[in-house]
Write a protein that holds these residues in place. Structure first.
Motif, mmCIF file in Angstrom:
data_model
loop_
_atom_site.group_PDB
_atom_site.id
_atom_site.type_symbol
_atom_site.label_atom_id
_atom_site.label_comp_id
_atom_site.label_asym_id
_atom_site.label_seq_id
_atom_site.Cartn_x
_atom_site.Cartn_y
_atom_site.Cartn_z
ATOM 1 N N LEU A 7 0.839 -1.191 0.000
ATOM 2 C CA LEU A 7 0.000 0.000 0.000
ATOM 3 C C LEU A 7 0.878 1.247 0.000
ATOM 4 N N ALA A 8 0.500 2.248 -0.797
ATOM 5 C CA ALA A 8 1.147 3.560 -0.788
ATOM 6 C C ALA A 8 0.103 4.557 -0.320
ATOM 7 N N ARG A 9 0.397 5.247 0.762
ATOM 8 C CA ARG A 9 -0.599 6.125 1.360
ATOM 9 C C ARG A 9 -0.740 7.425 0.594
ATOM 10 N N GLY A 10 -1.985 7.843 0.488
ATOM 11 C CA GLY A 10 -2.313 9.142 -0.079
ATOM 12 C C GLY A 10 -3.369 9.772 0.814
ATOM 13 N N GLY A 11 -4.029 10.785 0.318
ATOM 14 C CA GLY A 11 -5.073 11.429 1.107
ATOM 15 C C GLY A 11 -4.485 12.469 2.043
ATOM 16 N N SER A 12 -5.363 13.121 2.757
ATOM 17 C CA SER A 12 -4.917 14.173 3.659
ATOM 18 C C SER A 12 -4.824 13.648 5.086
ATOM 19 N N ILE A 20 -2.813 0.528 -4.251
ATOM 20 C CA ILE A 20 -2.174 -0.782 -4.215
ATOM 21 C C ILE A 20 -1.178 -0.797 -5.364
ATOM 22 N N VAL A 21 0.110 -0.921 -5.031
ATOM 23 C CA VAL A 21 1.151 -0.775 -6.041
ATOM 24 C C VAL A 21 2.140 -1.929 -5.982
ATOM 25 N N ALA A 22 2.815 -2.132 -7.105
ATOM 26 C CA ALA A 22 3.988 -3.006 -7.162
ATOM 27 C C ALA A 22 5.184 -2.064 -7.160
ATOM 28 N N ALA A 23 6.065 -2.220 -6.189
ATOM 29 C CA ALA A 23 7.192 -1.304 -6.045
ATOM 30 C C ALA A 23 8.447 -2.068 -5.681
ATOM 31 N N ASP A 24 9.588 -1.479 -5.998
ATOM 32 C CA ASP A 24 10.864 -2.020 -5.553
ATOM 33 C C ASP A 24 10.897 -1.910 -4.031
ATOM 34 N N SER A 25 11.345 -2.954 -3.373
ATOM 35 C CA SER A 25 11.306 -2.974 -1.906
ATOM 36 C C SER A 25 12.215 -1.919 -1.286
ATOM 37 N N ASP A 30 5.715 5.813 0.050
ATOM 38 C CA ASP A 30 4.907 6.650 -0.838
ATOM 39 C C ASP A 30 5.690 7.088 -2.070
ATOM 40 N N GLY A 31 6.844 6.480 -2.290
ATOM 41 C CA GLY A 31 7.718 6.912 -3.374
ATOM 42 C C GLY A 31 7.406 6.258 -4.708
ATOM 43 N N ARG A 32 8.457 6.109 -5.498
ATOM 44 C CA ARG A 32 8.330 5.597 -6.855
ATOM 45 C C ARG A 32 7.833 4.149 -6.836
#
Length: 123
Positions: A7-12, A20-25, A30-32
């Motif tokens: 999970l990558a957080r957004g919102g205020s 829900i993202v696939a990201a490099d560990s 909240d980054g790339r």
């Protein structure tokens, strides 16, 4: 490169909204990220269909490539029956003790105390 589905957080402030993202560990929470696969809105009721939206085809693709899932995502995928259910340990310290168990434990030291006193007097 190890890929995680997380999970990558957004919102205020006080109003969370997650992608829900696939990201490099190694990337920040909240980054790339490599790909956005869905959204999660915890403020909606559990039975609302818009609470969790996931592109299951892309999740299966990343899992086939060896991506690891975070705990929260694994729970979501278990409810959707994509992943097998894990057996989780519920710690005993979080559960309150029963009153019936506590009463005999308190009575035993009270009976042992006079016996120790008698031994001290004989010596």
């Amino acid at each position: 490169m190890s890929v995680k589905i997380r999970l990558a957080r957004g919102g205020s402030k006080k109003r969370p909204f997650y992608k829900i993202v696939a990201a490099d560990s190694r990337m920040p929470r909240d980054g790339r990220f490599l790909e956005k696969m869905g959204t999660y809105n915890p403020l909606l009721p559990k039975e609302d269909p818009n609470r969790v939206k996931i592109d299951l085809d892309r999740v299966k693709y990343w899992l086939s490539k060896g991506a690891q899932v975070s705990d929260r995502i694994s729970r979501m995928l278990e409810t959707l029956e994509i992943l097998p259910k894990k057996v989780r340990n519920n710690p005993e310290k979080a559960k309150p003790k029963k009153v019936t168990e506590a009463a005999p434990a308190e009575a035993a030291p009270a009976e042992a105390a006079p016996a120790e006193v008698e031994v001290e007097q004989k010596s």
